[in-house]
Scaffold this motif. Structure first.
Motif, mmCIF file in Angstrom:
data_model
loop_
_atom_site.group_PDB
_atom_site.id
_atom_site.type_symbol
_atom_site.label_atom_id
_atom_site.label_comp_id
_atom_site.label_asym_id
_atom_site.label_seq_id
_atom_site.Cartn_x
_atom_site.Cartn_y
_atom_site.Cartn_z
ATOM 1 N N LEU A 58 -2.324 7.762 -9.973
ATOM 2 C CA LEU A 58 -3.711 8.190 -10.187
ATOM 3 C C LEU A 58 -4.087 8.141 -11.667
ATOM 4 O O LEU A 58 -5.196 7.722 -12.019
ATOM 5 C CB LEU A 58 -3.922 9.597 -9.619
ATOM 6 C CG LEU A 58 -3.832 9.719 -8.096
ATOM 7 C CD1 LEU A 58 -3.922 11.179 -7.682
ATOM 8 C CD2 LEU A 58 -4.894 8.883 -7.405
ATOM 9 N N ALA A 59 -3.171 8.555 -12.538
ATOM 10 C CA ALA A 59 -3.438 8.511 -13.980
ATOM 11 C C ALA A 59 -3.639 7.066 -14.444
ATOM 12 O O ALA A 59 -4.573 6.770 -15.195
ATOM 13 C CB ALA A 59 -2.301 9.168 -14.750
ATOM 14 N N LEU A 62 -7.001 5.673 -13.336
ATOM 15 C CA LEU A 62 -8.103 6.096 -14.201
ATOM 16 C C LEU A 62 -8.165 5.275 -15.484
ATOM 17 O O LEU A 62 -9.233 4.866 -15.927
ATOM 18 C CB LEU A 62 -7.974 7.583 -14.544
ATOM 19 C CG LEU A 62 -8.255 8.547 -13.400
ATOM 20 C CD1 LEU A 62 -7.901 9.963 -13.808
ATOM 21 C CD2 LEU A 62 -9.703 8.458 -12.963
ATOM 22 N N THR A 65 -9.254 1.543 -14.551
ATOM 23 C CA THR A 65 -10.642 1.380 -14.112
ATOM 24 C C THR A 65 -11.620 1.532 -15.274
ATOM 25 O O THR A 65 -12.743 1.053 -15.194
ATOM 26 C CB THR A 65 -11.023 2.371 -12.991
ATOM 27 O OG1 THR A 65 -10.805 3.702 -13.435
ATOM 28 C CG2 THR A 65 -10.259 2.087 -11.723
ATOM 29 N N LYS A 66 -11.193 2.162 -16.352
ATOM 30 C CA LYS A 66 -12.057 2.342 -17.516
ATOM 31 C C LYS A 66 -11.957 1.190 -18.516
ATOM 32 O O LYS A 66 -12.679 1.169 -19.504
ATOM 33 C CB LYS A 66 -11.733 3.660 -18.235
ATOM 34 C CG LYS A 66 -12.005 4.880 -17.405
ATOM 35 C CD LYS A 66 -13.465 4.999 -17.082
ATOM 36 C CE LYS A 66 -13.761 6.239 -16.284
ATOM 37 N NZ LYS A 66 -15.143 6.287 -15.855
ATOM 38 N N ASP A 71 -10.029 -3.538 -15.005
ATOM 39 C CA ASP A 71 -10.795 -3.038 -13.866
ATOM 40 C C ASP A 71 -11.030 -4.121 -12.824
ATOM 41 O O ASP A 71 -10.834 -3.910 -11.629
ATOM 42 C CB ASP A 71 -12.125 -2.437 -14.327
ATOM 43 C CG ASP A 71 -12.930 -1.875 -13.179
ATOM 44 O OD1 ASP A 71 -12.344 -1.158 -12.348
ATOM 45 O OD2 ASP A 71 -14.133 -2.169 -13.099
ATOM 46 N N TYR A 80 -6.803 -1.092 -5.985
ATOM 47 C CA TYR A 80 -7.972 -0.234 -5.849
ATOM 48 C C TYR A 80 -9.080 -1.081 -5.260
ATOM 49 O O TYR A 80 -9.680 -1.895 -5.946
ATOM 50 C CB TYR A 80 -8.370 0.302 -7.224
ATOM 51 C CG TYR A 80 -9.483 1.317 -7.207
ATOM 52 C CD1 TYR A 80 -9.295 2.560 -6.637
ATOM 53 C CD2 TYR A 80 -10.708 1.039 -7.781
ATOM 54 C CE1 TYR A 80 -10.301 3.509 -6.647
ATOM 55 C CE2 TYR A 80 -11.721 1.987 -7.801
ATOM 56 C CZ TYR A 80 -11.518 3.218 -7.232
ATOM 57 O OH TYR A 80 -12.507 4.150 -7.237
#
Length: 92
Positions: A58-59, A62, A65-66, A71, A80
């Motif tokens: 999860l980290a 994040l 995706t940024k 991404d 994702y």
């Protein structure tokens, strides 16, 4: 999302972690510091010698995706996708 689906996402992230990190143009040591682990821990995960946890997944998600460079790759790498988005958001 069941454990099998989580394991698949983690495996896809682990398999592609070196590529994603390199697309960010960041060294293994710098990336390890960014996510709060030692360089040796990150190397062990990248080399499939240590399992990635769901929290680390999860980290990383994040972070990736940024970043514009990473991404757009997450969907192609099946890390994702639009199908998994709502499942992940629900679990967080």
């Amino acid at each position: 999302m069941d454990e099998r689906q989580r394991a698949t996402l983690i495996r896809n992230m682990t398999d592609n972690l070196p590529t994603l990190r390199k697309r960010m143009d960041i060294s293994q040591a710098e990336f390890a510091a960014l996510i709060g682990v030692s360089r040796s821990t990150l190397a062990a995960i990248e080399n499939h010698k240590r399992p990635m946890t769901w929290n680390m997944f999860l980290a990383l998600l994040l972070i990736f995706t940024k970043n514009k460079e990473t991404d757009k790759l997450l969907n192609a790498m099946e890390i994702y996708t639009f199908d998994t988005t709502s499942d992940i958001i629900t679990l967080v």
